[in-house]
Design a protein around this motif. Structure first.
Motif, PDB file in Angstrom:
ATOM      1  N   LEU A  68     106.704 -15.681  61.872  1.00 35.18           N
ATOM      2  CA  LEU A  68     106.850 -13.497  62.342  1.00 35.18           C
ATOM      3  C   LEU A  68     107.273 -13.838  63.701  1.00 35.18           C
ATOM      4  O   LEU A  68     107.889 -12.812  64.004  1.00 35.18           O
ATOM      5  CB  LEU A  68     105.267 -14.332  62.837  1.00 35.18           C
ATOM      6  CG  LEU A  68     103.993 -13.605  61.547  1.00 35.18           C
ATOM      7  CD1 LEU A  68     102.759 -13.823  61.884  1.00 35.18           C
ATOM      8  CD2 LEU A  68     104.723 -12.750  60.366  1.00 35.18           C
ATOM      9  N   PHE A  69     107.270 -14.987  64.614  1.00 36.06           N
ATOM     10  CA  PHE A  69     107.165 -14.472  66.257  1.00 36.06           C
ATOM     11  C   PHE A  69     108.971 -15.257  66.444  1.00 36.06           C
ATOM     12  O   PHE A  69     109.807 -14.697  66.885  1.00 36.06           O
ATOM     13  CB  PHE A  69     106.046 -15.037  67.266  1.00 36.06           C
ATOM     14  CG  PHE A  69     105.324 -14.896  67.342  1.00 36.06           C
ATOM     15  CD1 PHE A  69     105.163 -13.997  68.116  1.00 36.06           C
ATOM     16  CD2 PHE A  69     104.279 -15.750  66.417  1.00 36.06           C
ATOM     17  CE1 PHE A  69     103.274 -13.385  68.138  1.00 36.06           C
ATOM     18  CE2 PHE A  69     102.570 -14.516  67.007  1.00 36.06           C
ATOM     19  CZ  PHE A  69     102.585 -14.166  67.614  1.00 36.06           C
ATOM     20  N   GLU A  70     109.263 -15.679  65.455  1.00 36.90           N
ATOM     21  CA  GLU A  70     110.516 -16.429  65.415  1.00 36.90           C
ATOM     22  C   GLU A  70     111.382 -14.991  65.020  1.00 36.90           C
ATOM     23  O   GLU A  70     112.366 -14.576  65.759  1.00 36.90           O
ATOM     24  CB  GLU A  70     110.980 -18.004  64.560  1.00 36.90           C
ATOM     25  CG  GLU A  70     110.624 -18.813  65.804  1.00 36.90           C
ATOM     26  CD  GLU A  70     111.158 -19.524  64.157  1.00 36.90           C
ATOM     27  OE1 GLU A  70     111.150 -20.738  65.537  1.00 36.90           O
ATOM     28  OE2 GLU A  70     110.866 -19.123  62.884  1.00 36.90           O
ATOM     29  N   ALA A 282      98.823 -11.326  62.425  1.00 38.06           N
ATOM     30  CA  ALA A 282     100.299 -10.036  62.695  1.00 38.06           C
ATOM     31  C   ALA A 282      99.922  -9.457  62.804  1.00 38.06           C
ATOM     32  O   ALA A 282     100.641  -8.406  64.093  1.00 38.06           O
ATOM     33  CB  ALA A 282     100.866  -9.943  61.140  1.00 38.06           C
ATOM     34  N   LYS A 283      98.902  -9.167  62.341  1.00 34.57           N
ATOM     35  CA  LYS A 283      97.814  -7.883  63.086  1.00 34.57           C
ATOM     36  C   LYS A 283      97.471  -7.968  64.281  1.00 34.57           C
ATOM     37  O   LYS A 283      98.333  -6.806  65.071  1.00 34.57           O
ATOM     38  CB  LYS A 283      96.468  -7.187  61.893  1.00 34.57           C
ATOM     39  CG  LYS A 283      95.845  -6.073  61.962  1.00 34.57           C
ATOM     40  CD  LYS A 283      94.546  -6.311  60.869  1.00 34.57           C
ATOM     41  CE  LYS A 283      93.632  -4.864  61.240  1.00 34.57           C
ATOM     42  NZ  LYS A 283      92.493  -4.581  60.440  1.00 34.57           N
ATOM     43  N   LEU A 284      96.734  -8.558  64.657  1.00 35.79           N
ATOM     44  CA  LEU A 284      96.405  -8.681  66.048  1.00 35.79           C
ATOM     45  C   LEU A 284      97.240  -8.840  66.588  1.00 35.79           C
ATOM     46  O   LEU A 284      97.530  -8.110  68.310  1.00 35.79           O
ATOM     47  CB  LEU A 284      95.707 -10.590  66.270  1.00 35.79           C
ATOM     48  CG  LEU A 284      94.913 -10.623  67.506  1.00 35.79           C
ATOM     49  CD1 LEU A 284      93.645  -9.190  67.930  1.00 35.79           C
ATOM     50  CD2 LEU A 284      94.559 -12.127  67.411  1.00 35.79           C
ATOM     51  N   ASP A 290     108.124  -5.242  58.430  1.00 29.88           N
ATOM     52  CA  ASP A 290     109.054  -5.632  57.055  1.00 29.88           C
ATOM     53  C   ASP A 290     109.064  -7.315  57.739  1.00 29.88           C
ATOM     54  O   ASP A 290     109.382  -8.095  56.758  1.00 29.88           O
ATOM     55  CB  ASP A 290     110.218  -4.981  57.309  1.00 29.88           C
ATOM     56  CG  ASP A 290     110.343  -5.285  58.727  1.00 29.88           C
ATOM     57  OD1 ASP A 290     109.861  -5.401  59.867  1.00 29.88           O
ATOM     58  OD2 ASP A 290     111.708  -4.795  59.164  1.00 29.88           O
ATOM     59  N   VAL A 291     108.946  -7.715  59.277  1.00 32.24           N
ATOM     60  CA  VAL A 291     108.901  -8.964  59.240  1.00 32.24           C
ATOM     61  C   VAL A 291     107.900 -10.003  58.839  1.00 32.24           C
ATOM     62  O   VAL A 291     107.767 -10.766  58.016  1.00 32.24           O
ATOM     63  CB  VAL A 291     109.173  -9.028  60.932  1.00 32.24           C
ATOM     64  CG1 VAL A 291     108.797 -10.341  61.516  1.00 32.24           C
ATOM     65  CG2 VAL A 291     109.893  -8.582  61.706  1.00 32.24           C
ATOM     66  N   VAL A 295     107.607 -12.620  55.571  1.00 33.15           N
ATOM     67  CA  VAL A 295     107.458 -14.278  55.912  1.00 33.15           C
ATOM     68  C   VAL A 295     106.957 -14.648  54.512  1.00 33.15           C
ATOM     69  O   VAL A 295     106.563 -15.725  54.161  1.00 33.15           O
ATOM     70  CB  VAL A 295     106.917 -14.179  57.228  1.00 33.15           C
ATOM     71  CG1 VAL A 295     105.741 -15.866  57.027  1.00 33.15           C
ATOM     72  CG2 VAL A 295     107.884 -13.822  58.640  1.00 33.15           C
ATOM     73  N   ILE A 296     105.749 -13.375  54.256  1.00 37.96           N
ATOM     74  CA  ILE A 296     105.091 -14.004  53.316  1.00 37.96           C
ATOM     75  C   ILE A 296     105.211 -13.860  51.893  1.00 37.96           C
ATOM     76  O   ILE A 296     105.057 -14.974  51.791  1.00 37.96           O
ATOM     77  CB  ILE A 296     103.298 -13.390  53.501  1.00 37.96           C
ATOM     78  CG1 ILE A 296     102.661 -13.231  54.529  1.00 37.96           C
ATOM     79  CG2 ILE A 296     102.956 -13.000  51.990  1.00 37.96           C
ATOM     80  CD1 ILE A 296     101.512 -12.153  54.627  1.00 37.96           C
ATOM     81  N   ASP A 297     106.468 -12.994  51.767  1.00 39.87           N
ATOM     82  CA  ASP A 297     107.237 -13.163  50.638  1.00 39.87           C
ATOM     83  C   ASP A 297     107.734 -14.374  49.839  1.00 39.87           C
ATOM     84  O   ASP A 297     108.533 -14.269  49.036  1.00 39.87           O
ATOM     85  CB  ASP A 297     107.438 -12.005  50.607  1.00 39.87           C
ATOM     86  CG  ASP A 297     106.178 -10.277  49.585  1.00 39.87           C
ATOM     87  OD1 ASP A 297     105.399 -10.166  50.085  1.00 39.87           O
ATOM     88  OD2 ASP A 297     107.195  -9.492  50.059  1.00 39.87           O
TER      89      ASP A 297
END
Length: 447
Positions: A68-70, A282-284, A290-291, A295-297
């Protein structure tokens, strides 16, 4: 003194690298002894630290959170190789600090062993702690599960950072009440999925309210003690979730969270919980949608975690299972797939596994559906064979092959869908045996 210790540590890292070693744990062990058990206290970390812990799923969630962060353009440090004890985290920081112990990054994303959360984060300032689940695991190392919960609960009593908890696990949800003054507790959960049950069929540890002792009432069980629960006496379990997974369809597979639909590559309810935890982080942190979706998909797990192989034309799934819940979840995924299938179970009892393998009696083999044959292997091949026989499975369909190459060949000699369960020290040798078979007989693997 700190500069000298840092210098010593960096010299050790350098020497290990010269010999082709990754310096994952040994430098930290040496500094642990030199600092009297305070090896992480030497470092100055000014960036936020996000820690992920729990019995199952922490490696996957840690890697996803890092992505997520990368993918958001941040400079992160992560213990991707594992090494999640205080000594391993110390070794990681040694590799990324300057001579004064300063660590420069935008975020530290750290998988952390459950028992070491209070140890590490009494020395490093933690911003967010994600707790996924608690199950019985390696009793000869960790003791009973309640021992671990009490350790983390003690830490949470004074922790006022972000606490993201699996609200469908009463053993993690209880941590939300540890610090009554905290306003940063957030729960994630999942709606009932197609194979949830109203009765429990697997080993569980969440039967009684931890606050008043009343038996918990479940609306449904997803697996083990994970599900929608409430205490009829004190109301424990009645909370507003921060994020929920809904619309769960494991055949496609899809689920929704915060009105966004995700299509993960792994089709298990266990993975839905993991990815919902990722969505909560991600929400926090305000990660772009889109990121998060990317990641999840697209997250896949090789290295023995729901990894696929083709033994000739036989589709084979390998999964690590280091405790009863991990094994039960693999069996559940196997049973939920249509058609006949065969299973190879590889069980070792090396030190890293825990010498006590009595946990296999908490695996529910009686739920086998359309499993036509079982092969067992590993140092305790006969023990797991006896366990499966005692579940009522026809012993004529159990074949014991302690040698791994022979076991893989035995599994592959018949047609059909194959599943392989291997515990901690067995999973890499099993991967190697599968690859040797493919090299000699044809097929392919994910790599």
């Amino acid at each position: 003194m700190n500069r000298l210790l840092i210098l010593i540590g960096k010299i050790i890292v350098g020497v290990l690298h010269l010999f082709g070693r990754n310096a994952g744990n040994l430098p930290g062990i040496i500094l642990w002894h030199l600092t009297g058990g305070k090896c992480c206290k030497m470092f100055r970390v000014d960036c936020p630290i996000i820690a992920i812990t729990g019995t199952n799923g922490k490696t996957s969630v840690t890697n996803c959170v890092a992505q997520l962060f990368e993918q958001s353009g941040k400079n992160i440090i992560i213990n991707k190789e594992g090494n999640n004890l205080d000594t391993g985290i110390c070794s990681l920081l040694l590799r990324h600090c300057d001579g004064a112990g300063r660590v420069n990054a935008d975020y530290l994303i750290l998988e952390t062993d459950e028992s070491h959360v209070p140890v590490v984060y009494s020395q490093l300032r933690l911003e967010t702690l994600v707790v996924l689940d608690f199950f019985r695991d390696q009793l000869d190392r960790n003791g009973e599960m309640e021992t671990l919960i009490q350790k983390i609960n003690g830490f949470c009593k004074t922790f006022d950072g972000n606490l993201i908890l699996n609200g469908d696990d009463p053993n993690t949800a209880r941590l939300g009440k540890a610090n009554p003054d905290s306003r940063n507790v957030k729960y994630f959960r999942a709606d009932r999925y197609a194979f949830a049950t109203e009765k429990i069929f697997e080993a569980s540890e969440g039967r009684f309210c931890p606050f008043c002792g009343e038996p918990l009432v479940y609306e449904f069980y997803q697996y083990s003690h994970i599900g929608k629960f409430a205490c009829p006496k004190c109301g424990f379990g009645d909370y507003e979730p921060y994020i929920s997974a809904g619309g769960i369809d494991l055949e496609k597979p899809v689920f929704t969270a915060d009105e966004h639909e995700y299509s993960p590559k792994l089709n298990s309810i266990y993975n839905v919980y993991n990815m919902t935890a990722v969505a909560a982080v991600a929400k926090l942190y305000g990660i772009a949608q889109d990121v998060t979706a990317n990641v999840i998909d697209n997250y896949t797990v090789n290295n023995g975690r729901m990894e696929t192989f083709m033994l000739g034309d036989r589709l084979t799934t390998l999964n690590l299972a280091k405790n009863p819940v991990g094994a039960n979840m693999t069996l559940r995924v196997m049973n939920e797939m249509k058609g006949e299938k065969e299973l190879l179970f590889v069980l070792n009892d090396n030190v890293a596994d825990g010498l006590d393998v009595s946990w296999i009696w908490d695996i529910n083999f009686s739920i086998f559906e359309r499993v036509t044959r079982v092969v067992t292997s590993g140092t305790r091949a006969y023990d797991i064979a006896v366990r499966i026989k005692c579940s009522g499975y026809d012993p004529a369909n159990i074949i014991v092959r302690p040698d791994l190459d022979e076991a893989v060949a035995e599994l592959a000699k018949t047609e059909g869908r194959k599943f392989v369960i291997a515990n901690y020290t067995a999973v890499q040798p099993t991967r190697a045996a599968l690859k040797r078979y493919i090299s000699a007989n044809g097929g392919k693997c994910d790599e």
